[in-house]
Design a protein around this motif. Structure first.
Motif, PDB file in Angstrom:
ATOM      1  N   GLU A 127       0.828  -1.208   0.000  1.00  9.12           N
ATOM      2  CA  GLU A 127       0.000   0.000   0.000  1.00  9.12           C
ATOM      3  C   GLU A 127       0.866   1.264   0.000  1.00  9.12           C
ATOM      4  O   GLU A 127       0.623   2.174  -0.786  1.00  9.12           O
ATOM      5  N   SER A 128       1.859   1.290   0.861  1.00  3.98           N
ATOM      6  CA  SER A 128       2.716   2.484   0.911  1.00  3.98           C
ATOM      7  C   SER A 128       3.515   2.636  -0.389  1.00  3.98           C
ATOM      8  O   SER A 128       3.746   3.760  -0.841  1.00  3.98           O
ATOM      9  N   TYR A 129       3.911   1.515  -0.994  1.00  3.93           N
ATOM     10  CA  TYR A 129       4.633   1.569  -2.269  1.00  3.93           C
ATOM     11  C   TYR A 129       3.746   2.173  -3.368  1.00  3.93           C
ATOM     12  O   TYR A 129       4.184   3.050  -4.123  1.00  3.93           O
ATOM     13  N   ILE A 130       2.489   1.737  -3.427  1.00  3.42           N
ATOM     14  CA  ILE A 130       1.551   2.263  -4.431  1.00  3.42           C
ATOM     15  C   ILE A 130       1.337   3.751  -4.202  1.00  3.42           C
ATOM     16  O   ILE A 130       1.390   4.556  -5.142  1.00  3.42           O
ATOM     17  N   ILE A 131       1.105   4.130  -2.962  1.00  5.17           N
ATOM     18  CA  ILE A 131       0.875   5.545  -2.633  1.00  5.17           C
ATOM     19  C   ILE A 131       2.084   6.386  -3.010  1.00  5.17           C
ATOM     20  O   ILE A 131       1.959   7.470  -3.593  1.00  5.17           O
ATOM     21  N   MET A 171       4.412   5.666  -5.292  1.00  6.08           N
ATOM     22  CA  MET A 171       4.540   5.735  -6.755  1.00  6.08           C
ATOM     23  C   MET A 171       3.555   6.752  -7.330  1.00  6.08           C
ATOM     24  O   MET A 171       3.896   7.488  -8.257  1.00  6.08           O
ATOM     25  N   ARG A 172       2.333   6.786  -6.800  1.00  4.80           N
ATOM     26  CA  ARG A 172       1.329   7.746  -7.268  1.00  4.80           C
ATOM     27  C   ARG A 172       1.718   9.173  -6.880  1.00  4.80           C
ATOM     28  O   ARG A 172       1.427  10.112  -7.604  1.00  4.80           O
ATOM     29  N   PRO A 223       0.582   4.637 -15.069  1.00  5.16           N
ATOM     30  CA  PRO A 223      -0.456   3.639 -15.355  1.00  5.16           C
ATOM     31  C   PRO A 223      -0.467   2.510 -14.306  1.00  5.16           C
ATOM     32  O   PRO A 223       0.573   2.152 -13.756  1.00  5.16           O
ATOM     33  N   TYR A 224      -1.642   1.977 -14.063  1.00 10.52           N
ATOM     34  CA  TYR A 224      -1.789   0.872 -13.113  1.00 10.52           C
ATOM     35  C   TYR A 224      -0.916  -0.309 -13.510  1.00 10.52           C
ATOM     36  O   TYR A 224      -0.391  -1.007 -12.656  1.00 10.52           O
ATOM     37  N   VAL A 225      -0.764  -0.521 -14.813  1.00 11.34           N
ATOM     38  CA  VAL A 225       0.028  -1.650 -15.310  1.00 11.34           C
ATOM     39  C   VAL A 225       1.470  -1.547 -14.840  1.00 11.34           C
ATOM     40  O   VAL A 225       2.074  -2.539 -14.428  1.00 11.34           O
ATOM     41  N   GLN A 226       2.034  -0.355 -14.884  1.00  6.57           N
ATOM     42  CA  GLN A 226       3.424  -0.181 -14.467  1.00  6.57           C
ATOM     43  C   GLN A 226       3.600  -0.442 -12.973  1.00  6.57           C
ATOM     44  O   GLN A 226       4.604  -0.994 -12.558  1.00  6.57           O
ATOM     45  N   ILE A 227       2.618  -0.054 -12.180  1.00  6.53           N
ATOM     46  CA  ILE A 227       2.695  -0.331 -10.746  1.00  6.53           C
ATOM     47  C   ILE A 227       2.581  -1.834 -10.518  1.00  6.53           C
ATOM     48  O   ILE A 227       3.334  -2.415  -9.734  1.00  6.53           O
ATOM     49  N   ALA A 228       1.640  -2.480 -11.206  1.00  2.00           N
ATOM     50  CA  ALA A 228       1.419  -3.923 -11.043  1.00  2.00           C
ATOM     51  C   ALA A 228       2.653  -4.728 -11.445  1.00  2.00           C
ATOM     52  O   ALA A 228       2.941  -5.764 -10.839  1.00  2.00           O
ATOM     53  N   LEU A 238       4.865  -5.212  -8.530  1.00  2.00           N
ATOM     54  CA  LEU A 238       4.321  -5.988  -7.411  1.00  2.00           C
ATOM     55  C   LEU A 238       3.882  -7.360  -7.919  1.00  2.00           C
ATOM     56  O   LEU A 238       2.759  -7.511  -8.414  1.00  2.00           O
ATOM     57  N   PRO A 239       4.735  -8.371  -7.816  1.00  2.00           N
ATOM     58  CA  PRO A 239       4.410  -9.694  -8.344  1.00  2.00           C
ATOM     59  C   PRO A 239       3.112 -10.253  -7.768  1.00  2.00           C
ATOM     60  O   PRO A 239       2.859 -10.147  -6.575  1.00  2.00           O
ATOM     61  N   GLY A 240       2.283 -10.797  -8.651  1.00  2.00           N
ATOM     62  CA  GLY A 240       1.019 -11.391  -8.231  1.00  2.00           C
ATOM     63  C   GLY A 240      -0.124 -10.409  -8.139  1.00  2.00           C
ATOM     64  O   GLY A 240      -1.260 -10.794  -7.916  1.00  2.00           O
ATOM     65  N   ARG A 241       0.158  -9.129  -8.301  1.00  2.00           N
ATOM     66  CA  ARG A 241      -0.891  -8.114  -8.238  1.00  2.00           C
ATOM     67  C   ARG A 241      -1.230  -7.652  -9.650  1.00  2.00           C
ATOM     68  O   ARG A 241      -0.337  -7.402 -10.462  1.00  2.00           O
ATOM     69  N   THR A 242      -2.511  -7.546  -9.939  1.00  2.00           N
ATOM     70  CA  THR A 242      -2.949  -7.150 -11.275  1.00  2.00           C
ATOM     71  C   THR A 242      -3.239  -5.654 -11.317  1.00  2.00           C
ATOM     72  O   THR A 242      -3.447  -5.023 -10.282  1.00  2.00           O
TER      73      THR A 242
END
Length: 133
Positions: free
Chosen positions: A74-78, A80-81, A88-93, A96-100
């Motif tokens: 969660e903190s990594y996503i926040i 990156m944003r 793009p969501y794809v680049q974040i995913a 993060l292995p296993g996350r779509t």
């Protein structure tokens, strides 16, 4: 796809999932260095479109970690944003292995809703304090 077949809409059943998994694995073994041809898969899987097959595979069947996001994720996503609000969501995913991308998008939207509700609560509290003084 055969025009006289009707397209199934709605949830996938277990048999369809198993057939899709089997066909994708078969395709990967036949063409190991190629991207999956969802048009080919569509022809083998009757009554589903190539888009339905691709989305089912990528968002539900292939190496998907459906457990809740960890605090680190969660903190990594926040972060990156925060660094790049238009990432793009794809680049974040991909990081993060296993996350779509769908999991990432849903998390971001939930965070936005929480943030809006928090702001509304603060405004309401401030207006109540202003009225009482």
């Amino acid at each position: 796809m055969n025009d006289n077949l009707t397209i199934t809409k709605g949830p996938w059943n277990k048999l369809e999932d198993e057939r899709l998994s089997r066909e994708v694995e078969k395709y990967k073994s036949l063409y190991p260095n190629q991207q999956i041809s969802w048009k080919y898969i569509e022809e083998v899987i009757e009554n589903r479109t190539s888009k339905q097959c691709r989305e089912r595979w990528t968002n539900h069947l292939y190496n998907v970690n459906k457990s809740p996001l960890t605090a680190e994720e969660e903190s990594y996503i926040i972060q990156m944003r925060k660094d790049d609000p238009n990432i793009p969501y794809v680049q974040i995913a991909e990081k993060l292995p296993g996350r779509t991308p769908l999991i990432i998008k849903n998390f971001i939207y939930r965070e936005r809703i929480k943030e809006r509700k928090s702001i509304l609560r603060i405004r309401q509290m401030m207006s109540v304090k202003y009225i009482n003084n």
